[in-house]
Design an enzyme around this catalytic site. Sequence first.
Site, short mmCIF file in Angstrom:
data_model
loop_
_atom_site.label_atom_id
_atom_site.label_comp_id
_atom_site.label_asym_id
_atom_site.label_seq_id
_atom_site.Cartn_x
_atom_site.Cartn_y
_atom_site.Cartn_z
CG ASP A 137 39.97 75.73 62.51
OD1 ASP A 137 41.08 75.72 62.77
OD2 ASP A 137 39.06 75.27 61.82
CG HIS A 158 42.01 73.87 59.62
ND1 HIS A 158 41.17 73.44 60.51
CD2 HIS A 158 42.36 72.65 58.92
CE1 HIS A 158 40.91 72.01 60.33
NE2 HIS A 158 41.73 71.81 59.72
CB SER A 214 41.55 69.90 56.66
OG SER A 214 42.85 70.03 57.67
#
Length: 376
Positions: free
Chosen positions: A341, A344, A42
């Site tokens: 968040d 990340h 990610s």
Amino acid sequence: MMVALTSCTAIFILLCGFVLASPTATETHPRLFNKIYAFGDSFTDTGNTRSVSGPAGFGHVSNSPYGSTFFHHSTNRYSDGRLVIDFVAQSLSLPFLPPYKYLKGNDSFHGVNFAVAGSTAINHGFFVRNNLSLDITPQSIQTQLLWFNKFLETQGCRGAETKTQCKAAFDDALFWVGEIGVNDYAYAVGSSITDDTIRKLGVASVTGVLQSLLKKGAKYMVVQGLPPSGCLALAMSLAPVTDRDDIGCVRSLNNQTYVHNIALQASLQSLREQFPQAVIIYADYWNAYRMVMKNPSKYGFRERFKACCGVGEPYNFDMFTVCGMPSVSSCKNPPEYINWDGVHLTEAMYKAVHDMFIKGGLTHPALSNLLDMKHH
């Protein structure tokens, strides 16, 4: 040797000048690379997941406020804006990389991004066999290699008889392997599988993929290490307050990623010996992140641990109420936060890390050597 090094730096500054100068200047100097192929999780995914649930509970990446800082809408990137790979593309005067799963027509002319959120280094089957598969992304870096091979076929590159097409696909291509492996450790938490096992299998799997790419013809490769995952709000909120290191992050997790990176670097060294004609660069995510943590204000950060987008005390993070859910808002000033968040990073942090890779000497050997080689 010193002379060579200084001229290298001079050339690199010049190159940076071309890259950052006006478009007309860029056009008169050929691009260093004309395409990038990216792999990873990610931290590098530019849209392959699209609401497919990413790392546990992060299926809300298609909602605002994801993407709000730069794109002004969600692009299915796990951030408020651009990622390291986006800054890399920009500094090489290339367009942002399209996600493989959503390629259209001639999209792939300047490269493709195969990274997918939730991806592991170790094959998914291993987690299934050990009853550790949370019902999320079944992709691993092996999957990404299969996607890359399928992509090569669409480029007319199938076997020895299509040498020209294959050469075209690999020539002037930068292979960017973003961090991968943090998810593997996360999936094994609380199980009987040791960090040692995860590290050995993870590094072996990544090495196998790199080897395969090098055998196919990859000549220029940058491989990112793992970040100090103990600094993420998720880790901070779960670990006992006694488990802290010199920068205030979770000691046990940072040690884990540190040891992983040492094993990865040893493995890259053996690849360099096997493929002397290729340039294989290690990008030191661990130290880049630590440098920011040690002196946040130097990089414009005010908040080291709290997530910008989230709810909950003390880190503005709650596993069950995450960014992108209707009730969750984001901070007014994302560039002052390192963490976006809880899992990340913010665009500002990705930019700081990119700058350290490109200009700050946190790549071994130096990225400037690679750019210098390309220049001649």
